[in-house]
Design a protein around this motif. Structure first.
Motif, PDB file in Angstrom:
ATOM      1  N   GLU A   4      61.344  54.300  31.465  1.00  0.00           N
ATOM      2  CA  GLU A   4      59.932  54.615  31.547  1.00  0.00           C
ATOM      3  C   GLU A   4      59.160  53.508  32.262  1.00  0.00           C
ATOM      4  OE1 GLU A   4      60.227  52.330  27.596  1.00  0.00           O
ATOM      5  OE2 GLU A   4      61.447  53.705  28.778  1.00  0.00           O
ATOM      6  N   ARG A   5      58.049  53.920  32.875  1.00  0.00           N
ATOM      7  CA  ARG A   5      57.184  52.974  33.566  1.00  0.00           C
ATOM      8  C   ARG A   5      56.460  52.121  32.538  1.00  0.00           C
ATOM      9  NH1 ARG A   5      56.617  50.711  38.605  1.00  0.00           N
ATOM     10  NH2 ARG A   5      54.524  49.848  38.785  1.00  0.00           N
ATOM     11  N   ARG A   6      56.520  50.823  32.706  1.00  0.00           N
ATOM     12  CA  ARG A   6      55.878  49.923  31.761  1.00  0.00           C
ATOM     13  C   ARG A   6      54.524  49.490  32.304  1.00  0.00           C
ATOM     14  NH1 ARG A   6      58.618  47.439  27.869  1.00  0.00           N
ATOM     15  NH2 ARG A   6      56.505  46.745  27.356  1.00  0.00           N
ATOM     16  N   ASN A   7      53.521  50.271  31.967  1.00  0.00           N
ATOM     17  CA  ASN A   7      52.177  50.006  32.459  1.00  0.00           C
ATOM     18  C   ASN A   7      51.589  48.726  31.884  1.00  0.00           C
ATOM     19  OD1 ASN A   7      51.552  52.605  34.033  1.00  0.00           O
ATOM     20  ND2 ASN A   7      52.262  53.400  32.076  1.00  0.00           N
ATOM     21  N   ASP A   8      52.014  48.366  30.670  1.00  0.00           N
ATOM     22  CA  ASP A   8      51.475  47.141  30.070  1.00  0.00           C
ATOM     23  C   ASP A   8      51.877  45.912  30.875  1.00  0.00           C
ATOM     24  OD1 ASP A   8      54.065  47.885  29.139  1.00  0.00           O
ATOM     25  OD2 ASP A   8      53.970  46.333  27.616  1.00  0.00           O
ATOM     26  N   ILE A   9      53.101  45.898  31.397  1.00  0.00           N
ATOM     27  CA  ILE A   9      53.556  44.762  32.199  1.00  0.00           C
ATOM     28  C   ILE A   9      52.753  44.679  33.492  1.00  0.00           C
ATOM     29  CG2 ILE A   9      55.523  43.769  33.439  1.00  0.00           C
ATOM     30  CD1 ILE A   9      57.337  44.969  31.315  1.00  0.00           C
ATOM     31  N   ASP A  10      52.491  45.828  34.100  1.00  0.00           N
ATOM     32  CA  ASP A  10      51.666  45.846  35.307  1.00  0.00           C
ATOM     33  C   ASP A  10      50.251  45.356  35.019  1.00  0.00           C
ATOM     34  OD1 ASP A  10      53.741  46.827  36.851  1.00  0.00           O
ATOM     35  OD2 ASP A  10      53.190  48.922  36.539  1.00  0.00           O
ATOM     36  N   TRP A  11      49.678  45.822  33.899  1.00  0.00           N
ATOM     37  CA  TRP A  11      48.334  45.376  33.525  1.00  0.00           C
ATOM     38  C   TRP A  11      48.306  43.871  33.284  1.00  0.00           C
ATOM     39  CZ3 TRP A  11      43.829  46.983  34.428  1.00  0.00           C
ATOM     40  CH2 TRP A  11      43.464  48.329  34.374  1.00  0.00           C
ATOM     41  N   LEU A  12      49.306  43.375  32.582  1.00  0.00           N
ATOM     42  CA  LEU A  12      49.329  41.944  32.262  1.00  0.00           C
ATOM     43  C   LEU A  12      49.450  41.097  33.520  1.00  0.00           C
ATOM     44  CD1 LEU A  12      51.561  41.994  29.057  1.00  0.00           C
ATOM     45  CD2 LEU A  12      49.098  41.532  29.186  1.00  0.00           C
ATOM     46  N   ARG A  13      50.197  41.576  34.514  1.00  0.00           N
ATOM     47  CA  ARG A  13      50.294  40.855  35.783  1.00  0.00           C
ATOM     48  C   ARG A  13      48.925  40.794  36.455  1.00  0.00           C
ATOM     49  NH1 ARG A  13      53.402  44.016  38.164  1.00  0.00           N
ATOM     50  NH2 ARG A  13      55.420  43.015  37.872  1.00  0.00           N
ATOM     51  N   VAL A  14      48.226  41.916  36.482  1.00  0.00           N
ATOM     52  CA  VAL A  14      46.899  41.970  37.093  1.00  0.00           C
ATOM     53  C   VAL A  14      45.929  41.050  36.353  1.00  0.00           C
ATOM     54  CG1 VAL A  14      44.897  43.461  37.470  1.00  0.00           C
ATOM     55  CG2 VAL A  14      47.191  44.296  38.034  1.00  0.00           C
ATOM     56  N   ILE A  15      45.949  41.115  35.023  1.00  0.00           N
ATOM     57  CA  ILE A  15      45.050  40.278  34.224  1.00  0.00           C
ATOM     58  C   ILE A  15      45.346  38.799  34.428  1.00  0.00           C
ATOM     59  CG2 ILE A  15      44.441  39.637  31.850  1.00  0.00           C
ATOM     60  CD1 ILE A  15      44.862  42.626  31.126  1.00  0.00           C
ATOM     61  N   ALA A  16      46.635  38.450  34.499  1.00  0.00           N
ATOM     62  CA  ALA A  16      47.016  37.050  34.687  1.00  0.00           C
ATOM     63  C   ALA A  16      46.502  36.511  36.013  1.00  0.00           C
ATOM     64  CB  ALA A  16      48.542  36.907  34.608  1.00  0.00           C
ATOM     65  N   ILE A  17      46.561  37.315  37.061  1.00  0.00           N
ATOM     66  CA  ILE A  17      46.054  36.873  38.359  1.00  0.00           C
ATOM     67  C   ILE A  17      44.537  36.775  38.331  1.00  0.00           C
ATOM     68  CG2 ILE A  17      45.826  37.564  40.786  1.00  0.00           C
ATOM     69  CD1 ILE A  17      48.722  38.485  40.681  1.00  0.00           C
ATOM     70  N   GLY A  18      43.882  37.685  37.592  1.00  0.00           N
ATOM     71  CA  GLY A  18      42.441  37.582  37.421  1.00  0.00           C
ATOM     72  C   GLY A  18      42.045  36.300  36.711  1.00  0.00           C
ATOM     73  N   LEU A  19      42.783  35.937  35.672  1.00  0.00           N
ATOM     74  CA  LEU A  19      42.527  34.682  34.960  1.00  0.00           C
ATOM     75  C   LEU A  19      42.780  33.475  35.857  1.00  0.00           C
ATOM     76  CD1 LEU A  19      44.127  35.511  31.486  1.00  0.00           C
ATOM     77  CD2 LEU A  19      41.689  35.335  32.021  1.00  0.00           C
ATOM     78  N   LEU A  20      43.733  33.616  36.764  1.00  0.00           N
ATOM     79  CA  LEU A  20      44.035  32.541  37.700  1.00  0.00           C
ATOM     80  C   LEU A  20      42.825  32.242  38.577  1.00  0.00           C
ATOM     81  CD1 LEU A  20      46.291  30.711  38.951  1.00  0.00           C
ATOM     82  CD2 LEU A  20      46.694  32.564  40.567  1.00  0.00           C
ATOM     83  N   LEU A  21      42.120  33.283  39.020  1.00  0.00           N
ATOM     84  CA  LEU A  21      40.921  33.082  39.832  1.00  0.00           C
ATOM     85  C   LEU A  21      39.860  32.319  39.049  1.00  0.00           C
ATOM     86  CD1 LEU A  21      42.341  35.244  41.620  1.00  0.00           C
ATOM     87  CD2 LEU A  21      40.090  36.256  41.994  1.00  0.00           C
ATOM     88  N   ILE A  22      39.649  32.727  37.792  1.00  0.00           N
ATOM     89  CA  ILE A  22      38.651  32.058  36.946  1.00  0.00           C
ATOM     90  C   ILE A  22      39.020  30.589  36.738  1.00  0.00           C
ATOM     91  CG2 ILE A  22      37.663  32.007  34.613  1.00  0.00           C
ATOM     92  CD1 ILE A  22      38.062  35.060  34.538  1.00  0.00           C
ATOM     93  N   TYR A  23      40.302  30.352  36.524  1.00  0.00           N
ATOM     94  CA  TYR A  23      40.791  28.995  36.299  1.00  0.00           C
ATOM     95  C   TYR A  23      40.596  28.118  37.537  1.00  0.00           C
ATOM     96  CZ  TYR A  23      44.185  25.242  35.643  1.00  0.00           C
ATOM     97  OH  TYR A  23      44.791  24.022  35.573  1.00  0.00           O
ATOM     98  N   HIS A  24      40.934  28.659  38.704  1.00  0.00           N
ATOM     99  CA  HIS A  24      40.807  27.875  39.934  1.00  0.00           C
ATOM    100  C   HIS A  24      39.352  27.531  40.238  1.00  0.00           C
ATOM    101  CE1 HIS A  24      44.979  28.854  41.872  1.00  0.00           C
ATOM    102  NE2 HIS A  24      45.021  27.892  40.981  1.00  0.00           N
ATOM    103  N   VAL A  25      38.430  28.442  39.941  1.00  0.00           N
ATOM    104  CA  VAL A  25      37.016  28.129  40.139  1.00  0.00           C
ATOM    105  C   VAL A  25      36.599  27.004  39.196  1.00  0.00           C
ATOM    106  CG1 VAL A  25      34.660  29.011  40.009  1.00  0.00           C
ATOM    107  CG2 VAL A  25      36.471  30.471  40.926  1.00  0.00           C
ATOM    108  N   ALA A  26      37.102  26.995  37.981  1.00  0.00           N
ATOM    109  CA  ALA A  26      36.750  25.955  37.012  1.00  0.00           C
ATOM    110  C   ALA A  26      37.166  24.566  37.491  1.00  0.00           C
ATOM    111  CB  ALA A  26      37.397  26.262  35.661  1.00  0.00           C
ATOM    112  N   ILE A  27      38.239  24.484  38.276  1.00  0.00           N
ATOM    113  CA  ILE A  27      38.707  23.183  38.767  1.00  0.00           C
ATOM    114  C   ILE A  27      37.642  22.512  39.629  1.00  0.00           C
ATOM    115  CG2 ILE A  27      40.407  22.058  40.275  1.00  0.00           C
ATOM    116  CD1 ILE A  27      42.486  24.032  39.299  1.00  0.00           C
ATOM    117  N   ILE A  28      36.880  23.305  40.362  1.00  0.00           N
ATOM    118  CA  ILE A  28      35.837  22.757  41.234  1.00  0.00           C
ATOM    119  C   ILE A  28      34.864  21.872  40.461  1.00  0.00           C
ATOM    120  CG2 ILE A  28      33.811  23.415  42.625  1.00  0.00           C
ATOM    121  CD1 ILE A  28      35.368  25.855  43.554  1.00  0.00           C
TER     122      ILE A  28
END
Length: 369
Positions: A4-28
Motif C-alpha cells: 500500500e501507498r504510505r501517505n504518512d511517509i510522503d507527508w512527513l518528508r514534505v513537513i520535514a523540508i518545510g521545517l528546514l526552511l523555517i530553521y534556515h531562516v532562523a540561522i540568519i
C-alpha cells in the motif's frame, strides 16, 4: 511485502523540508550565522534558537530515515540496474547540477550583500544531503537486495518480533550513541560535510529501510507507544535545556533525537496516512523547493533585512518570502519547462509541443506580474 501507498511517509518528508526552511531562516538571526556561510542580521534573536535546537537534533536524521524507507518501496518493482538508474536521475543529476548551477547563486548573493569580490564558487552547500543519500544507495544496494531475496525468512520474522516491543525501535538508538562515542563530533548538530553527518546519516538510512522491512509490526508499535516516545523526547529536551544549557553530550542528544523521530513516526502513522491531491503536488515539489530555497532565502534576506520593521516581522517576512518564492519558481519555471525538470529530480516530459506551451505560459505569467 508491503504494497500500500504510505501517505504518512510522503507527508512527513514534505513537513520535514518545510521545517528546514523555517530553521534556515532562523540561522540568519543568530550571532554565528556568517560562520556557516549565511547572511546575518544586525538585529539578533538568540532566544529563537531554543525551539530551533529542539528541532535540530532530529530534522536531518529524520530525513535520512525517510530516504531509507523510500528505497525499500523503490526496490519492490525494480532490479538493481533500474534502481540505480532511477536514483541517478532523481538524486545524482540534481546533486551535480545543484553544485555547478544552483549553489553558486546564493554564494553570489552573499558576496554582493557584503561587497565581496564576485566569483564563481561551485560547492555542495545544502545539497550535501543528496550526495550522502546517493552514496548510501551505492554502499547498501547489495545488502538491500539480499534482504529482499530472503524476505519472509527467519531474519524478517525475528526483526518483526523484536519490533513488536516498545524497546525494539528504541534500542536502535544504541548505534547512534556509539557513533557519537567513536566519532566524537565537536557539535552534534553539525551534520553538513562531516564524518559525523555521514555516519549518522548512514545509520538512519539503513534503519529506515529495516523499519519498513519489519512490516506493520514496527508501525503498530510506534503508534501504540507514540506518547511514551514523545514524553521521553520532551523530558530529555527539558534536561538538555535546563541542566546542560543546550550543551549536553553527544550521546545524550543522540538518544533524544531518536525519541523525537519515533514519536513523529507514530503520530504521522495515526493522522497522516491519507491520500490527498495537495500531497501529490507537494511530494513532487519537495526536492525542487529544497534545491532552490537557499537562493530565494538569501535574496529575501537582502531585500527584507534593511527594512525598518520589527525583527520578528523580518523573520516572518523572510520565511514567507522564501516559501512562496521557492514554490513560484517550482510551479512556473521548474515544473513547466521540460528540459529543467530532470535537473531538479522530476520526470522528463517528452511532449515538445507541451514544453513550448508551458514556456510561453511561464513568460506570459511573468509579464502579467
Amino acid at each position: 511485502m508491503i504494497t500500500e501507498r504510505r501517505n504518512d511517509i510522503d507527508w512527513l518528508r514534505v513537513i520535514a523540508i518545510g521545517l528546514l526552511l523555517i530553521y534556515h531562516v532562523a540561522i540568519i538571526f543568530q550571532p554565528w550565522a556568517m560562520f556557516v556561510g549565511f547572511i546575518r542580521s544586525d538585529e539578533l534573536m538568540e532566544g529563537l534558537w531554543k525551539p530551533m535546537t529542539m528541532l535540530n537534533v532530529w530534522r536531518i536524521p529524520f530525513l535520512f530515515y525517510v530516504s531509507g524507507m523510500g528505497v525499500y518501496f523503490a526496490i519492490r518493482k525494480r532490479n538493481w540496474v533500474q534502481l540505480l538508474t532511477e536514483r541517478s536521475k532523481r538524486i545524482l543529476i540534481p546533486f551535480v547540477f545543484g553544485i555547478v548551477a544552483i549553489a553558486p547563486l546564493h554564494f553570489a548573493v552573499f558576496q554582493e550583500y557584503y561587497n565581496l569580490p564576485l566569483g564563481y564558487y561551485a560547492h555542495p552547500a545544502h545539497l550535501w544531503f543528496l550526495g550522502n543519500i546517493f552514496a548510501y544507495v551505492l554502499i547498501l544496494l547489495p545488502l538491500f537486495y539480499y534482504l529482499k531475496k530472503i524476505e519472509g525468512g527467519r531474519f524478517m520474522k525475528g526483526l518483526s518480533t523484536f519490533m513488536s516491543n516498545p524497546l525494539g525501535p528504541l534500542s536502535v538508538s544504541v548505534f547512534f550513541i556509539l557513533e557519537t562515542v567513536i566519532v566524537r563530533p565537536q557539535v552534534f548538530e553539525m551534520y553538513a560535510q562531516t564524518w559525523h553527518g555521514f555516519f549518522l546519516g548512514f545509520l538512519a538510512f539503513f534503519f529506515g529501510f529495516l523499519f519498513v522491512y519489519a512490516g506493520k509490526t514496527f508501525w503498530q508499535t510506534v503508534l501504540k507507544w507514540r506518547w511514551l516516545y514523545l514524553g521521553m523526547a520532551v523530558t530529555l529536551y527539558g534536561i538538555r535545556l535546563v541542566v546542560f544549557e543546550l550543551k549536553s553530550p553527544g550521546y545524550f542528544m543522540a538518544f533524544e533525537s531518536h525519541c523525537w523521530i519515533l514519536s513523529v513516526f507514530g503520530f504521522g502513522y495515526k493522522y497522516l496516512n491519507k491520500p490527498s491531491n495537495i500531497l501529490s503536488y507537494l511530494s513532487q515539489a519537495a526536492y525542487p523547493v529544497y534545491i532552490i530555497h537557499m537562493f530565494v532565502l538569501y535574496s529575501g534576506a537582502v531585500i527584507i533585512l534593511p527594512l525598518g520593521i520589527p525583527v520578528m516581522l523580518k523573520y516572518i517576512s523572510i520565511t514567507v518570502f522564501t516559501t512562496i518564492g521557492s514554490c513560484l519558481i517550482y510551479e512556473f519555471i521548474i515544473r513547466r519547462i521540460g528540459f529543467l525538470r530532470p535537473l531538479f529530480g522530476l520526470k522528463w516530459t517528452f511532449n515538445k509541443f507541451q514544453d513550448a506551451k508551458n514556456a510561453v505560459e511561464t513568460v506570459g505569467s511573468i509579464r502579467k506580474k
